[in-house]
Scaffold this motif. Structure first.
Motif, short mmCIF file in Angstrom:
data_model
loop_
_atom_site.label_atom_id
_atom_site.label_comp_id
_atom_site.label_asym_id
_atom_site.label_seq_id
_atom_site.Cartn_x
_atom_site.Cartn_y
_atom_site.Cartn_z
N PRO A 5 0.83 -1.21 0.00
CA PRO A 5 0.00 0.00 0.00
C PRO A 5 0.87 1.26 0.00
N ASP A 6 0.37 2.30 -0.59
CA ASP A 6 1.07 3.60 -0.54
C ASP A 6 0.63 4.30 0.75
N LEU A 7 1.49 4.25 1.77
CA LEU A 7 1.10 4.76 3.09
C LEU A 7 0.84 6.26 3.09
N ARG A 8 1.37 6.96 2.09
CA ARG A 8 1.12 8.41 2.00
C ARG A 8 -0.35 8.70 1.81
N THR A 9 -1.07 7.76 1.20
CA THR A 9 -2.50 7.97 0.95
C THR A 9 -3.32 7.78 2.23
N HIS A 10 -2.71 7.30 3.31
CA HIS A 10 -3.41 7.13 4.58
C HIS A 10 -3.39 8.40 5.43
N VAL A 11 -2.69 9.40 4.93
CA VAL A 11 -2.55 10.67 5.66
C VAL A 11 -3.54 11.69 5.10
N SER A 12 -4.33 12.28 5.99
CA SER A 12 -5.34 13.24 5.51
C SER A 12 -4.75 14.62 5.29
N GLU A 13 -3.70 14.95 6.06
CA GLU A 13 -3.12 16.28 5.96
C GLU A 13 -1.67 16.22 6.42
N VAL A 14 -0.79 16.86 5.67
CA VAL A 14 0.60 16.97 6.13
C VAL A 14 0.66 18.13 7.12
N LEU A 15 1.02 17.79 8.36
CA LEU A 15 1.05 18.82 9.41
C LEU A 15 2.37 19.59 9.36
N PHE A 16 3.47 18.86 9.18
CA PHE A 16 4.78 19.50 9.07
C PHE A 16 5.57 18.82 7.95
N THR A 17 6.06 19.63 7.02
CA THR A 17 6.84 19.11 5.89
C THR A 17 8.26 18.79 6.36
N GLU A 18 9.02 18.14 5.50
CA GLU A 18 10.43 17.85 5.83
C GLU A 18 11.19 19.15 6.12
N GLU A 19 10.90 20.18 5.34
CA GLU A 19 11.61 21.47 5.52
C GLU A 19 11.23 22.10 6.86
N GLU A 20 9.96 22.05 7.21
CA GLU A 20 9.52 22.63 8.49
C GLU A 20 10.12 21.87 9.67
N ILE A 21 10.19 20.55 9.54
CA ILE A 21 10.78 19.74 10.62
C ILE A 21 12.27 20.09 10.75
N GLU A 22 12.94 20.22 9.62
CA GLU A 22 14.37 20.52 9.67
C GLU A 22 14.63 21.83 10.40
N LYS A 23 13.77 22.81 10.15
CA LYS A 23 13.95 24.10 10.81
C LYS A 23 13.75 23.96 12.34
N MET A 24 12.74 23.18 12.74
CA MET A 24 12.50 22.98 14.18
C MET A 24 13.70 22.29 14.84
N VAL A 25 14.23 21.28 14.15
CA VAL A 25 15.36 20.52 14.70
C VAL A 25 16.59 21.43 14.80
N THR A 26 16.80 22.25 13.78
CA THR A 26 17.94 23.18 13.78
C THR A 26 17.82 24.15 14.96
N ASP A 27 16.62 24.67 15.20
CA ASP A 27 16.39 25.61 16.30
C ASP A 27 16.68 24.95 17.66
N TYR A 172 4.08 3.53 9.44
CA TYR A 172 4.21 4.98 9.13
C TYR A 172 5.46 5.63 9.71
N ARG A 173 6.28 4.91 10.47
CA ARG A 173 7.44 5.56 11.10
C ARG A 173 8.40 6.13 10.06
N ALA A 174 8.47 5.51 8.89
CA ALA A 174 9.47 5.92 7.89
C ALA A 174 8.99 7.06 6.99
N LEU A 175 7.76 7.51 7.14
CA LEU A 175 7.34 8.69 6.35
C LEU A 175 8.24 9.86 6.73
N PRO A 176 8.73 10.63 5.76
CA PRO A 176 9.69 11.68 6.08
C PRO A 176 9.06 12.96 6.66
N TYR A 177 7.74 13.05 6.63
CA TYR A 177 7.05 14.21 7.17
C TYR A 177 6.12 13.76 8.30
#
Ligand code: PRP
Length: 188
Positions: A5-27, A172-177
Motif C-alpha cells: 500500500p502507498d502509506l502516504r494515501t493514509h494521511v489526511s493532511e501533512v502537518l509538518f513538511t520535511e523542511e519545516e521539521i528541519e527548521k525545528m530541529v535546527t532551532d 508509518y514511522r518511515a514517512l519523512p514528514y
C-alpha cells in the motif's frame, strides 16, 4: 510481485513538511548548544525508543557540541487522571557511572507527560549530573501530569499524528514528514 500500500494515501493532511521539521530541529540544536556551552561537561543524548529514533538521528547531526548517545525503551502505565502511573523499563541505560553526564532525553512526542515525569527522577536517582528533556512535538491538551520539557519543537492539537518516527500499529514511522492519520485507518 508484492503490491504494497502507498502509506502516504493514509494521511489526511501533512502537518509538518520535511523542511519545516528541519527548521525545528535546527532551532532546538542551537538552543542546546547555547545552554551546553554555559553548562560545560559531557553531553549525553538519550533516545527513547522507538519513536524518537528519526528525530535523534537528525538532532545529533545538528548539535555542534560533542555528544555521546545512548538508548532506552520505556512505557508508562496508569491511564487514569488520579494515578501518576508507573514506568516500565524494557531496555535500560547500560552505563554504570552517570555522575559526570549531562543527559538530554530525546522524545518524539509528549502526550500525558507520564513517561518523562517518571524518567527524569529515575536518571537523577542514578546519579546523573543533570537531566533535561527535549521533544519535537508536544500535545499539552493531553497532559495527565504536570510536566514540561526543556526544549520543544512545536505544540500540536490532539490529532493522531504519524511519520518521522511516529507510528500507528508499528506502521508509518518511515514517512519523512508528520501527517494526520485518516480516521478510517484507526477506526475500522
Ligand atoms: C510514545 C512517545 C513517548 C510516550 C509519550 O511512545 O514516544 O515515549 O509515548 O507519552 P506520554 O507523555 O503519555 O508518556 P510509545 O509508547 O508510543 O512507544 P514508541 O515510541 O515505541 O512508538
Amino acid at each position: 510481485m508484492t503490491t504494497y500500500p502507498d502509506l502516504r494515501t493514509h494521511v489526511s493532511e501533512v502537518l509538518f513538511t520535511e523542511e519545516e521539521i528541519e527548521k525545528m530541529v535546527t532551532d532546538i540544536a542551537a538552543r542546546i548548544d547555547e545552554d551546553q556551552q554555559k553548562l560545560g561537561g559531557r553531553l549525553l543524548l538519550l533516545c527513547i525508543l522507538k519513536g524518537s529514533v528519526v528525530f535523534m538521528g537528525d538532532l545529533m547531526k545538528k548539535i555542534k557540541t560533542p555528544v555521546e548517545i545512548d538508548f532506552m525503551k520505556v512505557s508508562s502505565y496508569g491511564a487514569s487522571s488520579y494515578s501518576s502511573g508507573e514506568l516500565k523499563i524494557t531496555l535500560d541505560l547500560n552505563r554504570e557511572d552517570l555522575s559526570d553526564l549531562h543527559i538530554i532525553i530525546v522524545e518524539d512526542i509528549i502526550d500525558s507527560g507520564k513517561t518523562l515525569s517518571k524518567l527524569v527522577p529515575y536518571l537523577l536517582g542514578r546519579g546523573a549530573a543533570s537531566v533535561r528533556s527535549c521533544a519535537l512535538l508536544d500535545k499539552p491538551s493531553r497532559r495527565k501530569v504536570d510536566y514540561n520539557a526543556d526544549y520543544v519543537g512545536v505544540e500540536i492539537p490532539d490529532e493522531f499524528v504519524v511519520g518521522y518516527g511516529l507510528d500507528y500499529d508499528e506502521r508509518y514511522r518511515a514517512l519523512p514528514y508528520i501527517g494526520i492519520l485518516k480516521r478510517e485507518i484507526y477506526e475500522k
